[in-house]
Design an enzyme around this catalytic site. Structure first.
Site, short mmCIF file in Angstrom:
data_model
loop_
_atom_site.label_atom_id
_atom_site.label_comp_id
_atom_site.label_asym_id
_atom_site.label_seq_id
_atom_site.Cartn_x
_atom_site.Cartn_y
_atom_site.Cartn_z
N HIS A 159 3.26 2.00 -7.31
CA HIS A 159 3.02 0.55 -7.21
C HIS A 159 2.33 0.04 -8.46
O HIS A 159 1.76 0.80 -9.24
CB HIS A 159 2.14 0.24 -6.00
CG HIS A 159 2.87 0.31 -4.68
ND1 HIS A 159 3.02 1.48 -3.99
CD2 HIS A 159 3.49 -0.65 -3.95
CE1 HIS A 159 3.70 1.25 -2.88
NE2 HIS A 159 4.01 -0.03 -2.84
N LYS A 163 -2.82 -2.67 -7.08
CA LYS A 163 -2.90 -2.21 -5.68
C LYS A 163 -4.20 -1.44 -5.44
O LYS A 163 -4.57 -0.58 -6.24
CB LYS A 163 -1.67 -1.35 -5.33
CG LYS A 163 -1.62 -0.97 -3.86
CD LYS A 163 -0.24 -0.53 -3.43
CE LYS A 163 -0.21 -0.10 -1.98
NZ LYS A 163 -0.55 -1.19 -1.04
#
Ligand SMILES: NC(=O)C1=CN([C@@H]2O[C@H](COP(=O)(O)OP(=O)(O)OC[C@H]3O[C@@H](n4cnc5c(N)ncnc54)[C@H](OP(=O)(O)O)[C@@H]3O)[C@@H](O)[C@H]2O)C=CC1
Ligand SMILES: O=C(O)C1=N[C@H](C(=O)O)C[C@H](O)C1
Length: 270
Positions: A159, A163
């Site tokens: 990600h 995040k």
């Protein structure tokens, strides 16, 4: 039936802005209110302008009571503490509550399930996309078919650099699907970190590996590794709209359900 009135919690966030834009474009939905936390720099801004959807006349506010009074349901992609707090409020009012927030502890999940038992119509999933939920069915089938001995299961996710939780909610969702297929409990068998002299891989475990960087929306690989062969089941998210579309579909679906806690697999009939 009248358009469903939605409250977007975390309206200035990456998902909040995507949700405002897509809810505004949907003929059967309307953005009734947009919430951010007290002190947020977004308070007072127009939610549509923030989302790049033009002026909607919906200011971002921190007035939870007024917002919930104006809505049939809340879409919540925020943080665990906010989702747990809000679940008590949606339970009191019998509202739809779609929770995309990840990183919840076991205690958070218990509190959210209790809110479902107390009146909220909750749909919660670590990933609201059709593709990932279909993938979870395939992973469950593969794990069941291959059995625990011949193939090891490892889950790799990547990600964007912003995040804050790991492993991702999706990785855990896929891990639970694999565990379900094998008839085991993920909490007892997962290996979430490896570092140093770990020794050989423990048989029957499900491993997780996390990568973070750049602007990656969300990549997941479930690797089934045997002697001399390897199967990889993958999903690549290219646009946050896939999560938002799933969440909006979930809200409309939950509107006519009894109170309770539902998954995206329930919504999609998978
Ligand atoms: N299930 C799914 O399909 C998906 C889940 N997610 C999950 O959704 C969550 C949000 O992701 P993302 O949008 O990228 O994150 P962002 O940080 O961009 O957005 C979260 C927003 O929620 C706000 N917020 C936090 N606490 C509160 C509160 N108490 N009241 C009101 N607003 C609050 C934040 O404000 P502030 O910045 O002031 O803290 C921020 O604006 C994460 O847990 C992520 O993993 C993301 C994509 C898909
Ligand atoms: O934080 C994100 O961005 C995402 N979070 C969810 C997760 O934790 O799996 C879903 C998606 O992968 C994007």
């Amino acid at each position: 039936m009248d358009a469903m009135r939605l409250v977007i919690l975390g309206a200035a966030g990456r998902m909040g802005r995507t949700l405002v834009r897509l809810a505004h474009e949907a003929p059967d939905l309307t953005v009734a209110a947009a919430l951010e936390r007290p002190g947020s720099l977004a308070l007072g801004s127009d939610a549509g302008q923030l989302a790049g959807a033009g002026h909607l006349g919906v200011p971002v506010t921190d007035d939870l009571d007024a917002a919930l009074a104006a809505g049939d349901g809340v879409i919540d992609f925020t943080a665990p503490a906010a989702s747990v707090f809000l679940a008590r409020e949606t339970a009191r009012r019998g509202l739809v509550h779609v929770i995309g927030t990840t990183g919840c502890s076991a205690a958070d999940d218990e509190a959210i399930a209790a809110a479902g038992a107390q009146g909220a119509r909750i749909v919660k999933s670590g990933n609201m996309s059709l593709g990932v939920n279909l993938l979870s069915v395939l992973v469950e089938q593969a794990a069941r078919a291959l059995g625990p001995d011949a193939f090891d299961i490892e889950i790799l996710e990547m990600h964007h650099r912003h995040k804050v939780d790991a492993p991702s909610g999706t990785a855990l969702l896929l891990g639970r699907a694999a565990a379900e297929g094998r008839g085991i409990d993920l909490a007892e068998t997962s290996v979430r970190v490896r570092d140093g002299h770990t020794g050989p891989r423990a048989a029957g475990t499900i491993g997780f590996a996390t990568l973070r960087g750049g602007s990656v929306v969300g990549d997941h690989d479930v690797i089934l590794a045997g002697e001399g062969e390897r199967i990889t089941l993958s999903h690549h998210a290219e646009d946050r709209a896939i999560f938002a579309r799933g969440a909006l579909r979930a809200a409309l679906w939950a509107r006519n359900r009894p109170p309770g806690l539902y998954s995206m697999r329930d919504v999609l009939g998978l």
